[in-house]
Design an enzyme around this catalytic site. Structure first.
Site, PDB file in Angstrom:
ATOM      1  N   CYS A 185      73.706  86.650 -11.301  1.00  0.00           N
ATOM      2  CA  CYS A 185      72.382  86.545 -11.921  1.00  0.00           C
ATOM      3  C   CYS A 185      71.309  86.356 -10.862  1.00  0.00           C
ATOM      4  O   CYS A 185      71.562  85.792  -9.805  1.00  0.00           O
ATOM      5  CB  CYS A 185      72.351  85.362 -12.855  1.00  0.00           C
ATOM      6  SG  CYS A 185      73.586  85.432 -14.142  1.00  0.00           S
ATOM      7  N   ARG A 228      72.764  92.884  -6.148  1.00  0.00           N
ATOM      8  CA  ARG A 228      73.744  91.833  -6.434  1.00  0.00           C
ATOM      9  C   ARG A 228      74.594  92.154  -7.655  1.00  0.00           C
ATOM     10  O   ARG A 228      75.546  91.458  -7.954  1.00  0.00           O
ATOM     11  CB  ARG A 228      73.015  90.510  -6.690  1.00  0.00           C
ATOM     12  CG  ARG A 228      72.314  89.971  -5.466  1.00  0.00           C
ATOM     13  CD  ARG A 228      71.223  89.009  -5.852  1.00  0.00           C
ATOM     14  NE  ARG A 228      71.698  87.935  -6.697  1.00  0.00           N
ATOM     15  CZ  ARG A 228      72.196  86.792  -6.255  1.00  0.00           C
ATOM     16  NH1 ARG A 228      72.277  86.589  -4.964  1.00  0.00           N
ATOM     17  NH2 ARG A 228      72.591  85.869  -7.086  1.00  0.00           N
ATOM     18  N   TRP A 263      74.263  88.605 -15.004  1.00  0.00           N
ATOM     19  CA  TRP A 263      75.671  89.021 -14.826  1.00  0.00           C
ATOM     20  C   TRP A 263      76.423  88.153 -15.821  1.00  0.00           C
ATOM     21  O   TRP A 263      76.512  86.938 -15.657  1.00  0.00           O
ATOM     22  CB  TRP A 263      76.093  88.774 -13.380  1.00  0.00           C
ATOM     23  CG  TRP A 263      77.561  88.863 -13.122  1.00  0.00           C
ATOM     24  CD1 TRP A 263      78.466  87.833 -13.150  1.00  0.00           C
ATOM     25  CD2 TRP A 263      78.302  90.022 -12.763  1.00  0.00           C
ATOM     26  NE1 TRP A 263      79.713  88.305 -12.835  1.00  0.00           N
ATOM     27  CE2 TRP A 263      79.651  89.636 -12.589  1.00  0.00           C
ATOM     28  CE3 TRP A 263      77.949  91.363 -12.563  1.00  0.00           C
ATOM     29  CZ2 TRP A 263      80.647  90.529 -12.230  1.00  0.00           C
ATOM     30  CZ3 TRP A 263      78.951  92.251 -12.203  1.00  0.00           C
ATOM     31  CH2 TRP A 263      80.280  91.836 -12.038  1.00  0.00           C
ATOM     32  N   ASN A 290      70.658  80.549 -13.733  1.00  0.00           N
ATOM     33  CA  ASN A 290      71.852  81.030 -13.022  1.00  0.00           C
ATOM     34  C   ASN A 290      72.839  79.884 -13.021  1.00  0.00           C
ATOM     35  O   ASN A 290      72.455  78.744 -12.770  1.00  0.00           O
ATOM     36  CB  ASN A 290      71.534  81.348 -11.558  1.00  0.00           C
ATOM     37  CG  ASN A 290      70.756  82.633 -11.411  1.00  0.00           C
ATOM     38  OD1 ASN A 290      70.432  83.283 -12.398  1.00  0.00           O
ATOM     39  ND2 ASN A 290      70.436  82.975 -10.178  1.00  0.00           N
ATOM     40  N   GLY A 291      74.105  80.170 -13.246  1.00  0.00           N
ATOM     41  CA  GLY A 291      75.116  79.116 -13.212  1.00  0.00           C
ATOM     42  C   GLY A 291      75.819  78.990 -14.545  1.00  0.00           C
ATOM     43  O   GLY A 291      75.790  79.913 -15.369  1.00  0.00           O
ATOM     44  N   GLU A 348      98.689  90.190   1.170  1.00  0.00           N
ATOM     45  CA  GLU A 348      97.247  90.334   0.983  1.00  0.00           C
ATOM     46  C   GLU A 348      96.534  90.414   2.340  1.00  0.00           C
ATOM     47  O   GLU A 348      95.629  91.233   2.534  1.00  0.00           O
ATOM     48  CB  GLU A 348      96.712  89.180   0.125  1.00  0.00           C
ATOM     49  CG  GLU A 348      95.201  89.107  -0.040  1.00  0.00           C
ATOM     50  CD  GLU A 348      94.562  90.367  -0.619  1.00  0.00           C
ATOM     51  OE1 GLU A 348      95.272  91.273  -1.091  1.00  0.00           O
ATOM     52  OE2 GLU A 348      93.326  90.468  -0.566  1.00  0.00           O
ATOM     53  N   LYS A 368      94.211  93.560   3.632  1.00  0.00           N
ATOM     54  CA  LYS A 368      92.830  93.412   4.117  1.00  0.00           C
ATOM     55  C   LYS A 368      92.672  94.092   5.469  1.00  0.00           C
ATOM     56  O   LYS A 368      91.715  94.811   5.716  1.00  0.00           O
ATOM     57  CB  LYS A 368      92.459  91.930   4.286  1.00  0.00           C
ATOM     58  CG  LYS A 368      92.077  91.105   3.095  1.00  0.00           C
ATOM     59  CD  LYS A 368      90.906  91.536   2.295  1.00  0.00           C
ATOM     60  CE  LYS A 368      91.275  92.601   1.323  1.00  0.00           C
ATOM     61  NZ  LYS A 368      91.564  92.281  -0.019  1.00  0.00           N
ATOM     62  N   GLU A 420      92.833  97.989   5.228  1.00  0.00           N
ATOM     63  CA  GLU A 420      91.742  98.724   4.581  1.00  0.00           C
ATOM     64  C   GLU A 420      90.457  98.751   5.380  1.00  0.00           C
ATOM     65  O   GLU A 420      89.703  99.707   5.258  1.00  0.00           O
ATOM     66  CB  GLU A 420      91.522  98.269   3.131  1.00  0.00           C
ATOM     67  CG  GLU A 420      91.115  96.846   2.924  1.00  0.00           C
ATOM     68  CD  GLU A 420      90.966  96.521   1.428  1.00  0.00           C
ATOM     69  OE1 GLU A 420      91.238  95.380   1.054  1.00  0.00           O
ATOM     70  OE2 GLU A 420      90.563  97.392   0.644  1.00  0.00           O
ATOM     71  N   HIS A 437     117.175  92.778   8.760  1.00  0.00           N
ATOM     72  CA  HIS A 437     117.795  93.890   8.011  1.00  0.00           C
ATOM     73  C   HIS A 437     117.124  95.218   8.364  1.00  0.00           C
ATOM     74  O   HIS A 437     117.224  96.169   7.609  1.00  0.00           O
ATOM     75  CB  HIS A 437     117.747  93.595   6.507  1.00  0.00           C
ATOM     76  CG  HIS A 437     118.478  92.344   6.160  1.00  0.00           C
ATOM     77  ND1 HIS A 437     119.859  92.262   6.146  1.00  0.00           N
ATOM     78  CD2 HIS A 437     118.043  91.087   5.879  1.00  0.00           C
ATOM     79  CE1 HIS A 437     120.228  91.036   5.851  1.00  0.00           C
ATOM     80  NE2 HIS A 437     119.142  90.301   5.690  1.00  0.00           N
ATOM     81  N   LYS A 488      85.040 100.908  -4.696  1.00  0.00           N
ATOM     82  CA  LYS A 488      85.133  99.541  -5.225  1.00  0.00           C
ATOM     83  C   LYS A 488      85.858  99.521  -6.559  1.00  0.00           C
ATOM     84  O   LYS A 488      86.609  98.608  -6.847  1.00  0.00           O
ATOM     85  CB  LYS A 488      83.734  98.935  -5.359  1.00  0.00           C
ATOM     86  CG  LYS A 488      83.714  97.479  -5.782  1.00  0.00           C
ATOM     87  CD  LYS A 488      84.311  96.580  -4.706  1.00  0.00           C
ATOM     88  CE  LYS A 488      84.521  95.149  -5.162  1.00  0.00           C
ATOM     89  NZ  LYS A 488      85.459  94.422  -4.302  1.00  0.00           N
TER      90      LYS A 488
HETATM   91  C1  F6R Z   1      91.433  95.596  -1.997  1.00  0.00           C
HETATM   92  C2  F6R Z   1      90.896  95.894  -3.306  1.00  0.00           C
HETATM   93  C3  F6R Z   1      91.726  96.707  -4.226  1.00  0.00           C
HETATM   94  C4  F6R Z   1      91.562  96.217  -5.659  1.00  0.00           C
HETATM   95  C5  F6R Z   1      92.291  97.158  -6.625  1.00  0.00           C
HETATM   96  C6  F6R Z   1      92.220  96.649  -8.049  1.00  0.00           C
HETATM   97  O1  F6R Z   1      90.571  94.798  -1.237  1.00  0.00           O
HETATM   98  O2  F6R Z   1      89.811  95.512  -3.626  1.00  0.00           O
HETATM   99  O3  F6R Z   1      93.057  96.705  -3.853  1.00  0.00           O
HETATM  100  O4  F6R Z   1      92.084  94.928  -5.743  1.00  0.00           O
HETATM  101  O5  F6R Z   1      91.725  98.422  -6.573  1.00  0.00           O
HETATM  102  O6  F6R Z   1      90.907  96.535  -8.478  1.00  0.00           O
HETATM  103  P1  F6R Z   1      90.541  95.672  -9.722  1.00  0.00           P
HETATM  104  O7  F6R Z   1      90.855  94.250  -9.397  1.00  0.00           O
HETATM  105  O8  F6R Z   1      89.086  95.906  -9.943  1.00  0.00           O
HETATM  106  O9  F6R Z   1      91.391  96.146 -10.868  1.00  0.00           O
END
Ligand code: F6R
Length: 608
Positions: free
Chosen positions: A2, A27, A74, A100-101, A481, A485, A488, A504, A603
């Site tokens: 927000c 945002r 949001w 906001n909040g 994870e 990171k 990517e 193994h 995204k």
């Molecule tokens: C990695 C990343 C992706 C998402 C994946 C699922 O940093 O962002 O691996 O986690 O595409 O996306 P959502 O969570 O939006 O279903």
């Protein structure tokens, strides 16, 4: 997330507010609105959707006047809709408020106000503030606002105007950013600097527990109990792009640093009297919860990695068998779904095609589906039977960080809630988990406060093309994870291995100088992990060990140690992932790649 903007001065507020809101669009938001005092009454115009839709409505009915507040929403409480958009007003429209909040005790307040005959028109938590202002009105805006905030629990940045005192605007802050912009004969409020940068670079930062009374001529800062506050203005020389990132170089870094807040917000209102209560989010009866026979957690990418932690957590706390699966596999593999199977889908965006398809398959097979998602009103949220929203706020960087940690929090809450109902953990153990959860934001802040060693290590690995992450148990889930990171955003080839699997096959890849990040945060399997570290070290690997504060052993077997604060073993992933996110970030910067928009990735993956 927000956004708030407010104006008082000689100019038409509408244009200034719209322009300010447009600077907050980056945002993310799902609706927007304005309230402007026109000399007699407060006019309100709001709309679901983009700012352009609000602008179109304002073309047919504009809001003239020199005092106003605006908001981009949001959604948290209630879907994106015209009614749920801010500003909210009381029944007589004498007060308008943007917020906001999260107001944690809004349901109690709403019931109390409804009993007094106040009629609500939205599903939001914010609307209670407008009605409370009317209910507690004592003839003085500042003292009425003070009485109102004394009743609120949660986090808020508020902008308030009233027809009763149209010579001022009042702003209040508790745990949600708020600034006051100082102009000449005009003043502003905003949740973020970009909203007012065009008009002024002199700002007051309002601190937690403070309020600001803003007139055309001046700004008075005070604590919410009325004690005056003296503070100098701050001169901001950021350009708009830097201001959007809150002074950070990239959105990803900003989002990494927003994690303590995202963790806190995701717990907000879900812990009462020391117990987790998800009865608002989960409409299952105690019988239905007691009857769950198995749980499938289904997700993609980072959300899948959160689901892997979920398997450990739920099996440990609730003793229900959990399978975690990749959505694109699950949807085509004809999984065994019985009537007492609960399917948990995890998705930041709530729009991922494979996750949504898996959800539909599960529903078709008769399962109840619970969604953990960051977006209210998303497809996943709409189609699931129950929804736990992660209140991380919008994530802009493609690489997910704060969404992951808030997904973990949602999983812990779910595990503790089910464990209480099914009686699989003693009350005292659950109370310890709640206490440890509540300490996590502060501990995450500690990790973020000391990153020099991480930055140095990231510089070092930026020169390499291959890297390994090792861990056992929960550390393995976090290693996956960390490895994702790194891949990517740095394009370094990396693999995460369950450390016991090394011999193994994978051990053959370890040779002189290969960087290995070894997680050793799980006390119960610490010695096993150290043995694996010694194995890679003996083959010449350059090892960074991630251990718990106070570790006296690991430095003997690795090249460098980075420690994180101690918490319960089950909760360690929340803290352990932060250094890994930072390693990926700084290595990416060192390699000169685009941090926020890595190649080939989007995204939200809305196609298969
Ligand atoms: C990695 C990343 C992706 C998402 C994946 C699922 O940093 O962002 O691996 O986690 O595409 O996306 P959502 O969570 O939006 O279903």
């Amino acid at each position: 997330m927000c956004g708030i903007v407010g104006y008082i001065g000689p100019k038409q507020a509408q244009e200034i507010l719209l322009e300010g809101l447009s600077k907050l669009e980056y945002r993310g938001y799902d609706s927007a609105g304005l309230a402007v005092y026109n000399g007699e009454t407060i006019g309100v115009q709001k709309s679901k959707g983009r700012l352009s839709e609000l602008e179109a409505r304002l073309k047919s009915r504009s809001l003239p006047g020199n005092l106003g507040i605006g908001h981009t929403r949001w959604a948290t409480h209630g879907k994106p809709s015209d009614e749920n958009s801010h500003p909210h007003v009381d029944q007589e429209q004498r007060f308008a408020v943007v917020h906001n909040g999260i107001i944690e005790n809004y349901l109690e307040l709403k019931e109390e106000l409804q009993a007094k005959g106040r009629v609500f028109t939205s599903e939001t938590d914010t609307e209670v503030i407008a009605h409370l202002l009317a209910d507690l009105w004592d003839g003085d805006l500042v003292s009425t606002v003070q009485k109102v905030v004394a009743r609120l629990e949660g986090a808020y940045a508020l902008g308030i105007i009233s027809e009763h005192e149209p010579d001022k605007m009042v702003a209040v802050r508790l745990a949600s950013p708020l600034i006051v912009g100082v102009g000449e004969g005009e003043n502003f409020i905003a949740s973020d600097i970009p909203a007012i940068l065009k008009h002024t670079r002199d700002i007051y930062v309002v601190e937690d527990g403070e309020m600001a009374v803003i007139t055309r001529e001046g700004v008075q800062l005070m604590k919410t109990d009325g004690t005056p506050v003296q503070r100098d203005t701050l001169h901001v020389d950021w350009d708009v792009v830097t201001a959007e990132k809150g002074g950070y170089d990239h959105f990803m870094l900003k989002e990494i640093y927003e994690q303590p807040k995202a963790i806190r917000d995701t717990m907000a209102g879900r812990i009462k009297d020391g117990q987790v209560d998800l009865s608002r989010e989960i409409g299952m009866s105690e019988d239905q919860i007691n009857n769950i026979e198995r749980i499938h957690i289904v997700a993609c990418g980072t959300a899948y990695h959160a689901g892997l932690v979920g398997k450990y957590v739920i099996e440990d706390l609730v003793r229900i068998p959990v399978e975690t699966d990749i959505a694109s596999e699950y949807r085509y593999r004809n999984p065994i779904i019985t009537p007492n199977t609960l399917v948990v889908v995890i998705s930041q965006s709530g729009e991922t095609a494979d996750t949504l398809a898996a959800l539909r398959e599960a529903k078709k097979a008769g399962a109840r589906v619970l969604a953990i998602t960051n977006v209210v009103g998303s497809s996943v949220a709409r189609e699931a039977d129950d929804v736990i929203i992660t209140w991380a706020g919008p994530e802009i960087a493609v690489a997910s960080t704060k969404a992951y940690t808030s997904q973990l929090i949602a999983i812990y809450l779910l595990g503790a809630y089910f464990a209480r109902i099914r009686g699989t953990r003693a009350e005292s153990e659950l109370a310890d988990i709640v206490t440890a959860l509540q300490q996590l934001p502060e501990k995450a802040d500690q990790v973020l406060g000391n990153t020099t060693a991480i930055q140095q290590f990231a510089q070092e690995i930026a020169r390499h093309e291959d890297l390994f992450f090792l861990g056992r148990g929960l550390d393995y889930a976090v290693a996956l994870e960390g490895s994702l990171k790194l891949k990517e955003i740095t394009y370094i080839h990396s693999e995460a291995y369950a450390a016991g699997e090394l011999k193994h096959g994978t051990l053959a890849l370890i040779e002189e100088g290969v960087p290995v990040i070894s997680l050793a945060t799980q006390e119960a399997i610490y010695d096993k992990m150290v043995s694996n570290i010694i194995e890679v070290k003996a083959r010449g690997a350059h090892v960074l060990g991630l251990a718990l504060e106070g570790d006296q052993e690991l430095h003997k077997s690795v090249d460098q140690v980075f420690t994180i604060p101690k918490t319960l073993p089950l909760l360690t992933p929340v803290l352990a992932v932060i250094p890994l996110q930072l390693i990926a970030y700084y290595a990416c910067v060192a390699r000169g790649y685009d941090v926020d928009k890595p190649r080939n990735l989007a995204k939200s993956v809305t196609v298969e």
